[in-house]
Write a protein that holds these residues in place. Structure first.
Motif, PDB file in Angstrom:
ATOM      1  N   ALA A   9       8.575  -8.231  -5.693  1.00 42.68           N
ATOM      2  CA  ALA A   9       9.815  -8.767  -5.140  1.00 42.68           C
ATOM      3  C   ALA A   9      10.818  -8.886  -6.277  1.00 42.68           C
ATOM      4  CB  ALA A   9       9.570 -10.133  -4.512  1.00 42.68           C
ATOM      5  N   TRP A  10      12.043  -8.453  -6.040  1.00 43.17           N
ATOM      6  CA  TRP A  10      13.090  -8.484  -7.060  1.00 43.17           C
ATOM      7  C   TRP A  10      14.327  -9.159  -6.489  1.00 43.17           C
ATOM      8  CZ3 TRP A  10      12.311  -6.242 -11.953  1.00 43.17           C
ATOM      9  CH2 TRP A  10      11.131  -5.502 -12.081  1.00 43.17           C
ATOM     10  N   THR A  61       2.651 -16.794  -2.363  1.00 38.06           N
ATOM     11  CA  THR A  61       2.050 -15.466  -2.488  1.00 38.06           C
ATOM     12  C   THR A  61       0.924 -15.487  -3.516  1.00 38.06           C
ATOM     13  OG1 THR A  61       3.765 -14.887  -4.116  1.00 38.06           O
ATOM     14  CG2 THR A  61       4.158 -14.239  -1.819  1.00 38.06           C
ATOM     15  N   ARG A  62       0.169 -14.396  -3.564  1.00 42.96           N
ATOM     16  CA  ARG A  62      -0.950 -14.318  -4.492  1.00 42.96           C
ATOM     17  C   ARG A  62      -0.906 -13.090  -5.397  1.00 42.96           C
ATOM     18  NH1 ARG A  62      -0.775 -18.640  -3.543  1.00 42.96           N
ATOM     19  NH2 ARG A  62      -2.249 -20.065  -2.514  1.00 42.96           N
ATOM     20  N   THR A  63      -0.429 -11.965  -4.881  1.00 42.24           N
ATOM     21  CA  THR A  63      -0.456 -10.729  -5.661  1.00 42.24           C
ATOM     22  C   THR A  63       0.929 -10.178  -5.967  1.00 42.24           C
ATOM     23  OG1 THR A  63      -0.591  -9.342  -3.672  1.00 42.24           O
ATOM     24  CG2 THR A  63      -2.670 -10.100  -4.653  1.00 42.24           C
ATOM     25  N   LEU A  64       1.936 -10.599  -5.218  1.00 37.57           N
ATOM     26  CA  LEU A  64       3.286 -10.059  -5.349  1.00 37.57           C
ATOM     27  C   LEU A  64       3.836 -10.323  -6.747  1.00 37.57           C
ATOM     28  CD1 LEU A  64       5.234  -8.713  -3.210  1.00 37.57           C
ATOM     29  CD2 LEU A  64       6.361 -10.940  -3.085  1.00 37.57           C
ATOM     30  N   ARG A  65       4.266  -9.261  -7.414  1.00 34.16           N
ATOM     31  CA  ARG A  65       4.889  -9.445  -8.724  1.00 34.16           C
ATOM     32  C   ARG A  65       6.317  -9.941  -8.509  1.00 34.16           C
ATOM     33  NH1 ARG A  65       1.571  -8.606 -12.274  1.00 34.16           N
ATOM     34  NH2 ARG A  65       3.094  -8.863 -13.942  1.00 34.16           N
ATOM     35  N   LEU A  66       6.813 -10.767  -9.432  1.00 33.64           N
ATOM     36  CA  LEU A  66       8.050 -11.519  -9.243  1.00 33.64           C
ATOM     37  C   LEU A  66       9.090 -11.046 -10.252  1.00 33.64           C
ATOM     38  CD1 LEU A  66       6.181 -14.943  -9.075  1.00 33.64           C
ATOM     39  CD2 LEU A  66       6.862 -13.521  -7.118  1.00 33.64           C
ATOM     40  N   GLY A  67      10.109 -10.325  -9.776  1.00 32.04           N
ATOM     41  CA  GLY A  67      11.054  -9.701 -10.677  1.00 32.04           C
ATOM     42  C   GLY A  67      12.456 -10.269 -10.602  1.00 32.04           C
ATOM     43  N   THR A  68      13.091 -10.421 -11.750  1.00 28.72           N
ATOM     44  CA  THR A  68      14.509 -10.769 -11.815  1.00 28.72           C
ATOM     45  C   THR A  68      15.290  -9.480 -12.050  1.00 28.72           C
ATOM     46  OG1 THR A  68      14.400 -11.199 -14.210  1.00 28.72           O
ATOM     47  CG2 THR A  68      14.024 -13.055 -12.743  1.00 28.72           C
ATOM     48  N   ALA A  69      16.260  -9.213 -11.181  1.00 27.30           N
ATOM     49  CA  ALA A  69      16.994  -7.949 -11.303  1.00 27.30           C
ATOM     50  C   ALA A  69      18.493  -8.170 -11.074  1.00 27.30           C
ATOM     51  CB  ALA A  69      16.448  -6.936 -10.301  1.00 27.30           C
ATOM     52  N   ALA A  70      19.146  -8.823 -11.941  1.00 27.68           N
ATOM     53  CA  ALA A  70      18.655  -9.181 -13.267  1.00 27.68           C
ATOM     54  C   ALA A  70      19.324 -10.491 -13.665  1.00 27.68           C
ATOM     55  CB  ALA A  70      18.991  -8.098 -14.275  1.00 27.68           C
ATOM     56  N   ILE A  71      18.764 -11.150 -14.687  1.00 29.58           N
ATOM     57  CA  ILE A  71      19.396 -12.313 -15.304  1.00 29.58           C
ATOM     58  C   ILE A  71      20.535 -11.824 -16.207  1.00 29.58           C
ATOM     59  CG2 ILE A  71      19.065 -14.272 -16.857  1.00 29.58           C
ATOM     60  CD1 ILE A  71      17.567 -14.566 -14.227  1.00 29.58           C
ATOM     61  N   THR A  72      21.740 -12.312 -15.973  1.00 31.36           N
ATOM     62  CA  THR A  72      22.885 -11.911 -16.809  1.00 31.36           C
ATOM     63  C   THR A  72      22.822 -12.709 -18.108  1.00 31.36           C
ATOM     64  OG1 THR A  72      24.144 -11.577 -14.779  1.00 31.36           O
ATOM     65  CG2 THR A  72      25.381 -11.539 -16.838  1.00 31.36           C
ATOM     66  N   LEU A 116       5.267 -12.377 -13.560  1.00 38.22           N
ATOM     67  CA  LEU A 116       6.702 -12.197 -13.783  1.00 38.22           C
ATOM     68  C   LEU A 116       7.021 -10.826 -14.368  1.00 38.22           C
ATOM     69  CD1 LEU A 116       9.635 -13.260 -13.948  1.00 38.22           C
ATOM     70  CD2 LEU A 116       9.066 -14.147 -16.221  1.00 38.22           C
ATOM     71  N   GLU A 117       8.073 -10.202 -13.822  1.00 33.17           N
ATOM     72  CA  GLU A 117       8.715  -9.013 -14.403  1.00 33.17           C
ATOM     73  C   GLU A 117      10.136  -9.442 -14.752  1.00 33.17           C
ATOM     74  OE1 GLU A 117       7.192  -6.046 -14.890  1.00 33.17           O
ATOM     75  OE2 GLU A 117       5.316  -6.693 -13.948  1.00 33.17           O
ATOM     76  N   LEU A 118      10.478  -9.412 -16.046  1.00 34.86           N
ATOM     77  CA  LEU A 118      11.725 -10.023 -16.509  1.00 34.86           C
ATOM     78  C   LEU A 118      12.836  -8.988 -16.656  1.00 34.86           C
ATOM     79  CD1 LEU A 118      13.165 -12.571 -17.432  1.00 34.86           C
ATOM     80  CD2 LEU A 118      12.274 -12.183 -19.742  1.00 34.86           C
ATOM     81  N   GLY A 119      13.682  -8.896 -15.635  1.00 33.30           N
ATOM     82  CA  GLY A 119      14.828  -8.003 -15.676  1.00 33.30           C
ATOM     83  C   GLY A 119      16.049  -8.718 -16.229  1.00 33.30           C
ATOM     84  N   LEU A 120      16.746  -8.059 -17.146  1.00 36.47           N
ATOM     85  CA  LEU A 120      17.908  -8.633 -17.826  1.00 36.47           C
ATOM     86  C   LEU A 120      19.099  -7.696 -17.697  1.00 36.47           C
ATOM     87  CD1 LEU A 120      16.050  -9.616 -21.122  1.00 36.47           C
ATOM     88  CD2 LEU A 120      16.549 -11.144 -19.194  1.00 36.47           C
ATOM     89  N   ALA A 121      20.297  -8.253 -17.873  1.00 36.39           N
ATOM     90  CA  ALA A 121      21.505  -7.431 -17.816  1.00 36.39           C
ATOM     91  C   ALA A 121      22.552  -7.974 -18.758  1.00 36.39           C
ATOM     92  CB  ALA A 121      22.059  -7.384 -16.395  1.00 36.39           C
ATOM     93  N   ASN A 122      23.383  -7.077 -19.254  1.00 31.81           N
ATOM     94  CA  ASN A 122      24.575  -7.453 -20.007  1.00 31.81           C
ATOM     95  C   ASN A 122      25.698  -7.710 -19.002  1.00 31.81           C
ATOM     96  OD1 ASN A 122      26.235  -7.951 -22.170  1.00 31.81           O
ATOM     97  ND2 ASN A 122      26.402  -5.830 -22.837  1.00 31.81           N
TER      98      ASN A 122
END
Length: 344
Positions: free
Chosen positions: A51-52, A83-94, A118-124
């Motif tokens: 999930a993102w 949830t138990r298996t769902l990976r958790l994504g940020t798309a994206a933290i500014t 956690l999947e850590l998505g970042l953005a400028n």
């Protein structure tokens, strides 16, 4: 040293993610958050890998919407408990609008309570007026902004790995070194995608790109070192229907609204069909959608399709139906395409 990667190999282990802006409010914003928690839980049950959620700060009260999701870590913490298996994504933290060490702390706590999901998505980026509201200096020069952003990313990953963050040796508590290997960058240009490849981090290619998605995808692969494992998420907007014509007609209002928001930095479009192509919308029957995605020039580079089910749908049940169609009919067809490409 950069290398030329065989793009077909990227989609050999294709994963499916569900991406949400949380800005298409059909009622109160509180209900939007609850609806998407429900949708993500349903997605896990349907075999979706991740999930993102995108971060939005502030909104103009007369803009026709009440804003999106300003606090992804809070939302994903609630999702982690459901949830138990769902990976958790940020798309994206500014990142330029945040305090770097606080992002590291929030990321570490979320990763700890979710058993490393956690999947850590970042953005400028970030608008000058938003930065001002947060009391943060805004850097106008693009090259200086990019330099400052990458330095902030390096400080963030160093903290996550447990390196000292104060002069007397204090460290992040808890430290979560493995998150540093799960960093993604939302990019708009080929140059930033290339640099992401050079860094060996993941790249997120959205539906509103300054250059076509395949240009960013190719640049990312060109930047990767020999032997590096690519991580490329491609945002993929879908809208099912009895035919392509019927689906496009029903999607037109929401499609044009998104186009008007992004048209200043996208190539010109003269019809709804061209707008759909510019925004990576795939529509029609399950076979139509699968064929359309497979033809997209960036698909061969993709390791994760990030499915978008927002902006065009009138109810949560419509979104669930579209998700089930995708997971049961479209995704298997795309996996077959991937396997044939690799075998060839």
């Amino acid at each position: 040293m950069s290398s030329t990667h065989t793009p077909a190999g990227a989609s050999d282990s294709l994963r499916i993610g569900l991406f949400a802006h949380l800005a298409d409010h059909r009622g109160a914003v509180e209900q939007t958050y609850l609806d998407y928690l429900d949708l993500f839980v349903h997605a896990e049950a349907m075999g979706v890998d991740s999930a993102w959620v995108r971060q939005f700060h502030l909104a103009k009260p007369d803009a026709g919407r009440l804003g999106g999701l300003p606090s992804p870590f809070v939302f994903l913490g609630a999702l982690a408990a459901r949830t138990r298996t769902l990976r958790l994504g940020t798309a994206a933290i500014t990142l330029p609008l945040e305090q770097v060490l606080r992002v590291a702390e929030d990321a570490a706590v979320l990763d700890a309570i979710s058993d490393g999901r956690l999947e850590l998505g970042l953005a400028n980026g970030g608008q000058p007026q938003t930065a001002s509201a947060f009391g943060i200096p805004h850097i106008d020069d693009r090259s200086q902004s990019r330099k400052a952003y990458l330095e902030a990313v390096d400080r963030l990953t160093a903290a996550l790995r447990g390196e000292p963050v104060t002069t007397d040796g204090e460290v992040l508590a808890p430290a979560r070194p493995r998150i540093a290997d799960r960093v993604w960058h939302a990019t708009l240009t080929a140059q930033s995608a290339f640099e992401t490849g050079q860094r060996g981090e993941g790249v997120l290619v959205g539906t509103t790109q300054v250059v076509p998605g395949e240009v960013s995808a190719e640049a990312y692969h060109r930047g990767l070192a020999e032997g590096a494992t690519p991580r490329l998420g491609l945002s993929t907007w879908i809208f099912p229907g009895a035919s392509r014509e019927e689906a496009l007609a029903r999607a037109e209002e929401g499609l044009v609204a998104k186009w008007n928001w992004a048209r200043d930095f996208l190539p010109k479009a003269d019809s709804s069909a061209q707008i759909a192509e510019r925004l990576n919308l795939h529509y029609g029957t399950a076979d139509d959608i699968a064929a359309s995605i497979a033809r997209h020039p960036a698909f061969a580079y993709t390791t994760q399709l990030q499915l978008q089910l927002d902006g065009l749908y009138h109810s949560l049940e419509e979104q669930k139906d579209a998700l089930e169609l995708f997971t049961t009919e479209v995704a298997p067809a795309l996996h077959r395409v991937s396997r044939r490409a690799v075998a060839a």
